[in-house]
Design an enzyme around this catalytic site. Structure first.
Site, mmCIF file in Angstrom:
data_model
loop_
_atom_site.group_PDB
_atom_site.id
_atom_site.type_symbol
_atom_site.label_atom_id
_atom_site.label_comp_id
_atom_site.label_asym_id
_atom_site.label_seq_id
_atom_site.Cartn_x
_atom_site.Cartn_y
_atom_site.Cartn_z
ATOM 1 N N ALA A 1 -87.567 133.884 -13.773
ATOM 2 C CA ALA A 1 -88.831 134.613 -13.938
ATOM 3 C C ALA A 1 -89.923 133.679 -14.451
ATOM 4 O O ALA A 1 -89.637 132.681 -15.112
ATOM 5 C CB ALA A 1 -88.629 135.760 -14.915
ATOM 6 N N SER B 1 -79.549 144.802 -11.979
ATOM 7 C CA SER B 1 -78.701 144.675 -13.163
ATOM 8 C C SER B 1 -77.226 144.658 -12.796
ATOM 9 O O SER B 1 -76.811 145.267 -11.815
ATOM 10 C CB SER B 1 -78.938 145.839 -14.122
ATOM 11 O OG SER B 1 -78.027 145.754 -15.197
ATOM 12 N N GLY B 2 -76.469 143.934 -13.610
ATOM 13 C CA GLY B 2 -75.020 143.941 -13.425
ATOM 14 C C GLY B 2 -74.399 142.565 -13.533
ATOM 15 O O GLY B 2 -73.194 142.414 -13.368
ATOM 16 N N ASN C 1 -82.948 146.771 -20.245
ATOM 17 C CA ASN C 1 -82.523 145.664 -21.103
ATOM 18 C C ASN C 1 -82.801 145.956 -22.577
ATOM 19 O O ASN C 1 -82.010 145.584 -23.444
ATOM 20 C CB ASN C 1 -83.217 144.367 -20.681
ATOM 21 C CG ASN C 1 -82.557 143.740 -19.470
ATOM 22 O OD1 ASN C 1 -81.974 144.441 -18.655
ATOM 23 N ND2 ASN C 1 -82.650 142.443 -19.338
ATOM 24 N N GLU D 1 -80.101 148.005 -23.562
ATOM 25 C CA GLU D 1 -78.908 147.129 -23.613
ATOM 26 C C GLU D 1 -78.842 146.405 -24.970
ATOM 27 O O GLU D 1 -77.792 146.358 -25.617
ATOM 28 C CB GLU D 1 -78.997 146.132 -22.453
ATOM 29 C CG GLU D 1 -77.988 145.001 -22.457
ATOM 30 C CD GLU D 1 -78.300 143.990 -21.333
ATOM 31 O OE1 GLU D 1 -78.469 144.395 -20.176
ATOM 32 O OE2 GLU D 1 -78.371 142.772 -21.620
ATOM 33 N N HIS E 1 -112.805 156.494 -43.635
ATOM 34 C CA HIS E 1 -112.339 156.575 -42.245
ATOM 35 C C HIS E 1 -112.210 158.016 -41.747
ATOM 36 O O HIS E 1 -111.855 158.216 -40.594
ATOM 37 C CB HIS E 1 -111.008 155.835 -42.098
ATOM 38 C CG HIS E 1 -111.145 154.348 -42.285
ATOM 39 N ND1 HIS E 1 -111.912 153.572 -41.440
ATOM 40 C CD2 HIS E 1 -110.650 153.514 -43.223
ATOM 41 C CE1 HIS E 1 -111.855 152.305 -41.848
ATOM 42 N NE2 HIS E 1 -111.105 152.253 -42.936
#
Ligand code: 6PG
Length: 474
Positions: free
Chosen positions: A76, A128-129, A186, A189, A452
């Site tokens: 990439a 993926s894999g 990911n 993951e 604020h």
């Protein structure tokens, strides 16, 4: 001469295995690699009548049937742009370039625009894999123009993993949608892995379990609702013995985790889209902390952790508690991942189908798990579900399991064991279910020091309050 139906550029582990997978499915595949010798090696190690290696990019392109379909499988980043720039002058209108790497979705959006402006078609394809998946069936997440997808749909579906005969290759949405879904895959993951690693910490340090015992525990977990690729490989890892030392492999591996960036991008996207994906981010931070090995070793001398083994009387009860804590945290991790997808779908106008994404993850990819069927069911029941934790069956289970998560965390914290993902999981759960948070105080502070303004619970409008005025009289 027979034209090739698809071309693959980049013959490292993922590219070569994907090409072999295509060839096995009957496609004639043109191959190209910048360093020709790498391609020669691939071909000689895996002779296949359907693989055709070319030394020149021109010949590779000319060998493809039209519209040409080219899958780029290079690292990439800039290498993808270099390949694209080399290809563009050789292609004709309507030809399709696919990027099957872990590209950043921003790059994919940019490339889609630039390439389509030239009359070509572009797809950003999350795959993926790992090596095994690429070779025998990965989960595939294509994004880009629907029109381009129709030309490659058959190929991608044929080479993808199948769950009950259903291909795990689902069109995700326009431009960067496919790479975005892969990025979140990911991120999840990373969280799954960190949660398993923290379970390992408590089983080892509090429970005093040996590697062999942990292999048996994870193996048993893999027979039940936690059944997943990551739990399965964890059981396998605990069994493995290093031939060089006779010690367990897991004990001789340095405790610093590497990363290639997709987890970090997920955390960045959580910030960019205003999503609380704290558990997913905690897994990235944990990897950063793990890589500070020298500092950690030095700090352990100064800050001296007291690492007593807790006396666990009822080991069976303890293991079940950890299992429930892990499963509850897993629900929360996916709730965050899918919340990020929901926000991104609005932000980038992708109209993502969350049930379809869950189904796509059921086979071939690293986070494949029995659990994903439940996520798919949850979105089938209610496609507009605000958060996975609100699905009836997940809500009931969290009600059932969250006490175990608290108990495991308490014991770990009492004993100085770091639990970044477990603790963020319970914090997320508790803050999400708080009808009234503590942010009223934050708003008061902001208004006091910076005027604020704030809103009120009992009146419409925006208010500023002259703080201190009451006190002056006292
Ligand atoms: C996959 C994986 C893969 C990723 C590795 C390593 O889905 O096959 O997600 O794409 O590269 O898991 O990632 P890190 O090096 O960042 O841990």
């Amino acid at each position: 001469m027979q034209k090739n139906q698809i071309g693959v550029i980049g013959l490292a582990v993922m590219g070569s295995n994907l090409a072999l997978n295509m060839a096995d499915h009957g496609y004639h595949v043109a191959l190209f690699n910048r360093t020709y010798e790498v391609g020669v090696k691939v071909i000689s190690e895996n002779p296949h009548t359907h693989l055709h290696l070319y030394k020149e990019l021109e010949d590779f392109v000319a060998s493809l049937e039209k519209p040409r379909k080219i899958m780029i499988m290079v690292k990439a980043g800039n290498p993808v742009d270099l390949v694209i720039n080399g290809l563009i002058p050789l292609l004709d209108e309507g030809d399709i370039i696919m990027d099957g790497g872990n590209s950043n979705f921003h790059d994919t959006i940019r490339r889609t625009e630039a390439i389509e402006a030239k009359g070509l078609r572009y797809l950003g394809v999350g795959i993926s894999g790992g090596e095994e998946g690429a070779r025998f069936g990965p989960a595939i997440m294509p994004g880009g123009s629907k029109d381009a997808y129709t030309y490659v749909q058959d190929i991608l579906e044929n080479i993808a993993a199948k769950y009950n005969n259903e291909p795990c290759a689902t069109y995700m949405g326009t431009d960067g949608a496919g790479h975005y879904v892969k990025m979140v895959h990911n991120g999840i993951e990373y969280a799954d892995m960190q949660l398993i690693a923290e379970s390992y910490s408590v089983l080892k340090h509090l429970g005093g379990f040996t590697n062999d015992e942990m292999a048996a525990i994870f193996n048993e977990w893999n027979q039940g609702e936690l059944e997943s690729f990551l739990i399965e490989i964890t059981a396998q890892i605990f069994k493995e013995v290093d031939p060089a030392t006779g010690k367990h492999m897991v004990d001789v591996i340095l405790d610093t985790a590497a990363q290639k960036g997709t987890g970090k991008w997920t955390a960045e996207e959580a910030l960019n889209t205003g999503t609380d994906a704290s558990l997913l981010a905690s897994a990235v931070f944990a990897r950063f902390m793990s890589s500070q090995k020298q500092q950690r070793v030095a700090a352990s001398e100064i800050l001296k952790p007291e690492f007593d083994k807790a006396i666990i009387n009822d080991k069976e009860y303890f293991v079940e508690m950890v299992r429930k804590a892990l499963y509850a945290s897993k629900i929360i991790a996916y709730a965050q991942g899918f919340d990020l997808l929901k926000n991104a779908s609005v932000e980038y106008k992708w109209d993502l189908d969350f049930g379809a994404i869950a189904r796509n993850f059921r086979e071939g990819c690293i986070i494949r798990a029995r659990f994903l069927n439940r996520i798919s069911d949850a979105y089938n029941t209610n496609p507009a579900l605000a958060n996975l934790m609100l699905d009836d069956s997940f809500a009931r289970q969290l009600e059932d399991y969250h006490q175990s998560l608290r108990d495991v965390i308490s014991m770990a914290i009492q004993n100085g064991i770091s639990m970044p993902a477990f603790t963020t999981a319970i914090s997320y759960f508790d803050s999400y279910r708080s009808a009234r948070s503590n942010a009223n105080l934050i708003q008061a502070q902001r208004d006091l020091f910076g005027a604020h303004t704030f809103e009120r619970i009992d009146m419409d409008g925006v208010f500023h309050y002259e703080w201190n005025s009451n006190n002056e009289e006292k």
